[in-house]
Scaffold this motif. Structure first.
Motif, short mmCIF file in Angstrom:
data_model
loop_
_atom_site.label_atom_id
_atom_site.label_comp_id
_atom_site.label_asym_id
_atom_site.label_seq_id
_atom_site.Cartn_x
_atom_site.Cartn_y
_atom_site.Cartn_z
N PRO A 98 86.52 9.04 56.85
CA PRO A 98 87.00 10.15 57.70
C PRO A 98 86.00 10.42 58.81
N PRO A 99 86.45 10.75 60.02
CA PRO A 99 85.52 11.10 61.10
C PRO A 99 84.83 12.42 60.79
N ALA A 100 83.55 12.52 61.16
CA ALA A 100 82.80 13.74 60.90
C ALA A 100 83.33 14.91 61.72
N SER A 101 83.84 14.62 62.91
CA SER A 101 84.39 15.67 63.76
C SER A 101 85.36 15.05 64.74
N GLY A 102 86.14 15.89 65.38
CA GLY A 102 87.11 15.38 66.34
C GLY A 102 88.33 14.80 65.67
N GLN A 103 89.22 14.27 66.47
CA GLN A 103 90.47 13.71 65.96
C GLN A 103 90.57 12.25 66.33
N PRO A 104 91.17 11.44 65.45
CA PRO A 104 91.37 10.04 65.76
C PRO A 104 92.33 9.90 66.93
N GLU A 105 92.17 8.85 67.68
CA GLU A 105 93.00 8.69 68.88
C GLU A 105 93.69 7.34 68.90
N GLY A 106 95.00 7.36 68.82
CA GLY A 106 95.76 6.16 69.03
C GLY A 106 95.96 5.97 70.53
N LYS A 107 96.22 4.75 70.93
CA LYS A 107 96.38 4.45 72.35
C LYS A 107 97.72 3.79 72.61
N GLN A 108 98.39 4.21 73.67
CA GLN A 108 99.58 3.51 74.13
C GLN A 108 99.12 2.33 74.98
N LEU A 109 99.72 1.17 74.78
CA LEU A 109 99.31 -0.04 75.48
C LEU A 109 100.49 -0.66 76.22
N ALA A 110 100.18 -1.34 77.32
CA ALA A 110 101.23 -2.06 78.05
C ALA A 110 101.66 -3.30 77.26
N ASP A 111 100.70 -3.91 76.57
CA ASP A 111 100.98 -5.07 75.72
C ASP A 111 99.82 -5.21 74.74
N LEU A 112 99.82 -6.27 73.99
CA LEU A 112 98.77 -6.48 73.00
C LEU A 112 97.81 -7.59 73.41
N SER A 113 97.55 -7.70 74.72
CA SER A 113 96.57 -8.66 75.21
C SER A 113 95.21 -8.34 74.61
N GLY A 114 94.50 -9.36 74.15
CA GLY A 114 93.20 -9.16 73.53
C GLY A 114 93.25 -9.00 72.04
N PHE A 115 94.44 -8.80 71.48
CA PHE A 115 94.60 -8.70 70.04
C PHE A 115 94.96 -10.08 69.47
N ILE A 116 94.47 -10.35 68.28
CA ILE A 116 94.88 -11.57 67.59
C ILE A 116 96.25 -11.31 66.96
N PRO A 117 97.27 -12.06 67.32
CA PRO A 117 98.61 -11.80 66.76
C PRO A 117 98.61 -11.93 65.25
N TRP A 118 99.24 -10.95 64.60
CA TRP A 118 99.34 -10.97 63.13
C TRP A 118 100.50 -10.08 62.75
N ALA A 119 101.57 -10.65 62.27
CA ALA A 119 102.77 -9.87 61.96
C ALA A 119 103.56 -10.55 60.87
N GLY A 120 104.28 -9.72 60.13
CA GLY A 120 105.10 -10.25 59.04
C GLY A 120 106.56 -10.33 59.37
N VAL A 121 106.98 -9.67 60.45
CA VAL A 121 108.39 -9.69 60.85
C VAL A 121 108.48 -9.86 62.35
#
Length: 242
Positions: free
Chosen positions: A219-242
């Motif tokens: 858990p973070p000691a303070s603050g809130q976790p931040e999800g990000k909206q992305l234009a695409d998944l460039s830079g991510f290693i593809p990994w999916a089950g469906v």
């Protein structure tokens, strides 16, 4: 997976920006706010190596680390540069979760849905973080807080908060990729990319600590976790089950 066409004249509640934000909020609430914090400036919870997506030298588990609770071998300590080739996928609710029970985990799957025991390695941490996010987002954040979160005051607070109760709804997303941004033997930071059913993309970071023979969310000691909206998944290693 069907991707509905978005009508620009329709209600703002159905437009991509709102939908991705709603999914991020739903995941954060489901997780009881246990994800890592990523500041708006693009920083990470810890220094990110310049070749974060590549396989690097080993970071061995410390000599004092507890052995895997179900006997899984630690295995290769290099960060994965490609998606695990032998991953199998199981539906947890409506979300596909990776599984490799003999090598990376979860080595234990209980009748109540708890998925635990992951290998003490970067790939084991990758499987662990994905299963934590998916298990919580599928309405079993109570199991995540009770069994898959590092002990401490923050966890105690969350167990007593409304966020600790089960989430009745399942966000409409699927895991689509990852980045192992940091690994130091007993600590891992992994950012997961996901795809929403309408075709938009987002990401969430997870900090994991090796504790009591398994990977646990921090858990973070303070603050809130931040999800990000992305234009695409460039830079991510593809990994999916469906």
């Amino acid at each position: 997976m069907t991707e509905p066409t978005v009508n620009e004249e329709q209600s703002p509640l159905t437009k991509p920006k709102f939908i991705i934000s709603a999914v991020v909020v739903a995941i954060i609430v489901a997780l009881g706010i246990i994800l890592a914090v990523i500041p708006k400036g693009g920083g990470t919870p810890s220094p990110e190596p310049s070749n974060a997506g590549a396989s690097t030298g080993s970071s061995q588990p410390s000599a004092t680390s507890a052995a895997s609770v179900c006997g899984l071998p630690s295995g290769d300590q290099a960060k994965p540069a490609t998606a695990p080739a032998d991953a199998k996928w199981e539906l947890v609710g409506k979300i596909a979760a990776p599984t490799s029970p003999k090598q990376f985990g979860p080595g234990k799957t209980e009748p109540n849905g708890l998925r635990s025991c992951f290998a003490h390695s970067p790939t084991g941490a990758l499987y662990a973080g994905a299963n934590v996010v998916i298990l919580a987002s599928s309405g079993r954040n109570d199991l995540v807080l009770q069994h898959l979160t590092v002990d401490g005051p923050e966890r105690d607070k969350m167990l007593q908060s409304p966020a600790a109760s089960n989430n009745s709804g399942s966000p409409s997303f699927q895991l689509a990729g990852f980045k192992v941004t940091d690994y130091s033997g007993d600590r891992a930071v992994i950012e997961y990319g996901f795809k929403v059913t309408n075709g938009t993309f987002g990401s969430l970071p997870v900090v994991l600590q090796w504790a009591d023979g398994d990977w646990k969310a921090v858990p973070p000691a303070s603050g809130q976790p931040e999800g990000k909206q992305l234009a695409d998944l460039s830079g991510f290693i593809p990994w999916a089950g469906v």
